[in-house]
Design a protein around this motif. Sequence first.
Motif, PDB file in Angstrom:
ATOM      1  N   ILE A  43     -67.438  13.246  33.220  1.00 29.30           N
ATOM      2  CA  ILE A  43     -67.356  14.129  31.908  1.00 29.30           C
ATOM      3  C   ILE A  43     -68.589  15.184  31.624  1.00 29.30           C
ATOM      4  N   THR A  44     -69.868  14.691  32.150  1.00 27.21           N
ATOM      5  CA  THR A  44     -70.985  15.500  31.728  1.00 27.21           C
ATOM      6  C   THR A  44     -71.029  16.657  32.702  1.00 27.21           C
ATOM      7  N   GLN A  45     -70.488  16.782  33.791  1.00 34.42           N
ATOM      8  CA  GLN A  45     -70.479  17.897  34.846  1.00 34.42           C
ATOM      9  C   GLN A  45     -69.870  19.303  34.156  1.00 34.42           C
ATOM     10  N   TYR A  46     -69.218  19.050  33.185  1.00 31.18           N
ATOM     11  CA  TYR A  46     -68.614  20.348  32.263  1.00 31.18           C
ATOM     12  C   TYR A  46     -69.456  20.538  31.405  1.00 31.18           C
ATOM     13  N   LYS A  53     -77.357  19.621  37.212  1.00 29.22           N
ATOM     14  CA  LYS A  53     -78.157  18.488  37.718  1.00 29.22           C
ATOM     15  C   LYS A  53     -77.346  17.841  38.820  1.00 29.22           C
ATOM     16  N   TYR A  54     -75.908  17.931  38.694  1.00 29.04           N
ATOM     17  CA  TYR A  54     -74.947  17.371  39.743  1.00 29.04           C
ATOM     18  C   TYR A  54     -74.660  18.073  40.842  1.00 29.04           C
ATOM     19  N   LYS A  55     -75.053  19.376  41.073  1.00 23.71           N
ATOM     20  CA  LYS A  55     -74.647  20.277  42.171  1.00 23.71           C
ATOM     21  C   LYS A  55     -75.140  19.787  43.355  1.00 23.71           C
ATOM     22  N   GLU A  56     -74.349  19.458  44.307  1.00 23.96           N
ATOM     23  CA  GLU A  56     -75.041  18.937  45.577  1.00 23.96           C
ATOM     24  C   GLU A  56     -75.374  19.996  46.694  1.00 23.96           C
TER      25      GLU A  56
END
Length: 60
Positions: A43-46, A53-56
């Motif tokens: 949900i929070t990646q959008y 903060k989720y970019k790998e």
Amino acid sequence: MSMIAKFVGPRYMELAKAWTPSLMAFGAAGGLLGLYLTDWKVITQYIPLYGGKYKETRDI
């Protein structure tokens, strides 16, 4: 008269109008429960700024 009222009848239309607030509350609570039970990253990646903060990064 709406098309639904022709098939359902006036009694059931009044019952539906009376139950609408309760159904909306139960639907909202169910939606929040579903959100709580899902993986938050999905949900929070959008969300702008927060989802970054989720970019790998790959170390090669």
